[in-house]
Design a protein around this motif. Structure first.
Motif, mmCIF file in Angstrom:
data_model
loop_
_atom_site.group_PDB
_atom_site.id
_atom_site.type_symbol
_atom_site.label_atom_id
_atom_site.label_comp_id
_atom_site.label_asym_id
_atom_site.label_seq_id
_atom_site.Cartn_x
_atom_site.Cartn_y
_atom_site.Cartn_z
ATOM 1 N N LEU A 23 -0.689 4.478 2.575
ATOM 2 C CA LEU A 23 -0.773 3.202 2.011
ATOM 3 C C LEU A 23 -2.480 2.774 2.652
ATOM 4 O O LEU A 23 -3.225 2.413 1.734
ATOM 5 N N SER A 24 -2.689 3.041 3.905
ATOM 6 C CA SER A 24 -3.912 2.745 4.344
ATOM 7 C C SER A 24 -4.979 3.826 3.861
ATOM 8 O O SER A 24 -6.163 3.328 3.415
ATOM 9 N N ILE A 25 -4.856 4.936 3.661
ATOM 10 C CA ILE A 25 -5.625 5.931 3.306
ATOM 11 C C ILE A 25 -5.986 5.552 1.739
ATOM 12 O O ILE A 25 -7.345 5.296 1.213
ATOM 13 N N ARG A 26 -5.064 5.247 1.052
ATOM 14 C CA ARG A 26 -5.233 4.749 -0.573
ATOM 15 C C ARG A 26 -6.024 3.424 -0.469
ATOM 16 O O ARG A 26 -7.207 3.635 -1.503
ATOM 17 N N VAL A 27 -5.899 2.418 0.336
ATOM 18 C CA VAL A 27 -6.662 1.531 0.320
ATOM 19 C C VAL A 27 -8.149 1.559 0.623
ATOM 20 O O VAL A 27 -9.172 1.258 -0.023
ATOM 21 N N LEU A 28 -8.404 2.695 1.502
ATOM 22 C CA LEU A 28 -9.574 2.834 2.265
ATOM 23 C C LEU A 28 -10.477 3.530 1.143
ATOM 24 O O LEU A 28 -11.618 3.203 0.717
ATOM 25 N N LEU A 29 -9.785 4.380 0.363
ATOM 26 C CA LEU A 29 -10.606 5.282 -0.672
ATOM 27 C C LEU A 29 -10.928 4.180 -1.823
ATOM 28 O O LEU A 29 -11.888 4.346 -2.376
ATOM 29 N N ARG A 77 -8.950 -5.492 3.808
ATOM 30 C CA ARG A 77 -7.553 -6.161 4.806
ATOM 31 C C ARG A 77 -7.023 -6.732 3.691
ATOM 32 O O ARG A 77 -5.691 -6.567 3.916
ATOM 33 N N ARG A 78 -7.610 -7.591 2.637
ATOM 34 C CA ARG A 78 -6.800 -8.287 1.559
ATOM 35 C C ARG A 78 -6.134 -7.297 0.893
ATOM 36 O O ARG A 78 -4.694 -7.445 0.839
ATOM 37 N N ASP A 79 -6.607 -6.279 0.572
ATOM 38 C CA ASP A 79 -5.685 -5.344 -0.261
ATOM 39 C C ASP A 79 -4.662 -4.454 0.440
ATOM 40 O O ASP A 79 -3.655 -4.385 -0.043
ATOM 41 N N LEU A 80 -5.152 -4.127 1.645
ATOM 42 C CA LEU A 80 -4.080 -3.501 2.513
ATOM 43 C C LEU A 80 -2.899 -4.182 2.766
ATOM 44 O O LEU A 80 -1.685 -4.149 2.819
#
Length: 228
Positions: A23-29, A77-80
């Motif tokens: 989840l974190s990697i997807r939001v970062l990308l 931050r918001r999306d994650l």
């Protein structure tokens, strides 16, 4: 320092307590793309797994020419957090294991305190670990430096040699080794099926590599017997 042979278990959070890494990697990308940059999934895992936010900001700027400014970080931050609230799950079996652990335990994570506690709240784990939650924001250098694990041991009053770190990232494994601690590498998260990841973990030669949290108590007992 406590001289007891009883171990202190130091848990990383992301990828060990909660299955958050994909989840974190997807939001970062997605955030990088939205700000006009480009980063591959492989690069993201290799460069940022287990690292602090300060490291992420620095590496994006220095190595990828991506400026993670206030707007970038706020969007991420918001999306994650929104994604966590919908999709975040605990690592399978972790709640039962933590409830049964007879040893002292704490959390030492590269994430910020707000994110750690949100993750633990959403997965029902916080009550088992509060107030012994330590973040990379509390020390000068994040993983792979040993600072965070040494800080956790000091705050818990335990000799580093009596600590067992449960980690999933190469950076965290190196940090635990540099702190003089035993390290159990957990490879049961949903991000851990990549061959390059498993090869890197194996090459670091952690004390133990395991992929089922149900095995943790037995593995710690075995380590304690070896120390006796």
């Amino acid at each position: 320092m406590t001289n007891t042979r009883e171990p202190l278990l130091i848990f990383d959070c992301d990828g060990v307590l909660v299955d958050s890494e994909p989840l974190s990697i997807r939001v970062l990308l997605d955030t990088v793309a939205a700000h006009g940059g480009h980063l591959t999934e492989t690069e993201a895992y290799q460069r940022f797994l287990g690292r602090s936010m300060a490291t992420l900001v620095s590496v994006l700027d220095t190595d990828f020419d991506i400026r993670a400014d206030a707007a970038f970080l706020e969007r991420m931050r918001r999306d994650l957090y929104a994604r966590f609230e919908k999709e975040l799950q605990p690592i399978a079996g972790i709640a039962e294991v933590i409830a049964q652990l007879p040893w002292r335990k704490c959390v030492a994570s590269s994430s910020q305190p707000e994110r750690i506690r949100l993750s633990l709240d959403l997965t029902g784990l916080r009550e088992h670990l509060e107030p012994y939650i330590f973040s990379a924001t509390m020390v000068k250098n994040g993983k792979p430096a040993p600072d965070l694990f040494l800080h956790a041991a000091k705050e818990m009053g335990v000799d580093p040699l009596c600590c067992i770190v449960v980690e999933d990232s190469p950076a965290g494994i190196i940090a635990a080794q540099r702190a003089g601690m035993k390290v159990f590498a957990f490879t049961g998260g949903s991000h851990a099926d990549r061959e390059d990841y498993r090869t890197e973990i194996s090459a670091l030669k952690p004390t133990v590599i395991f992929d089922d949290m149900a095995d943790l108590i037995h593995l710690v007992e075995k380590e304690c017997e070896a120390r006796a």
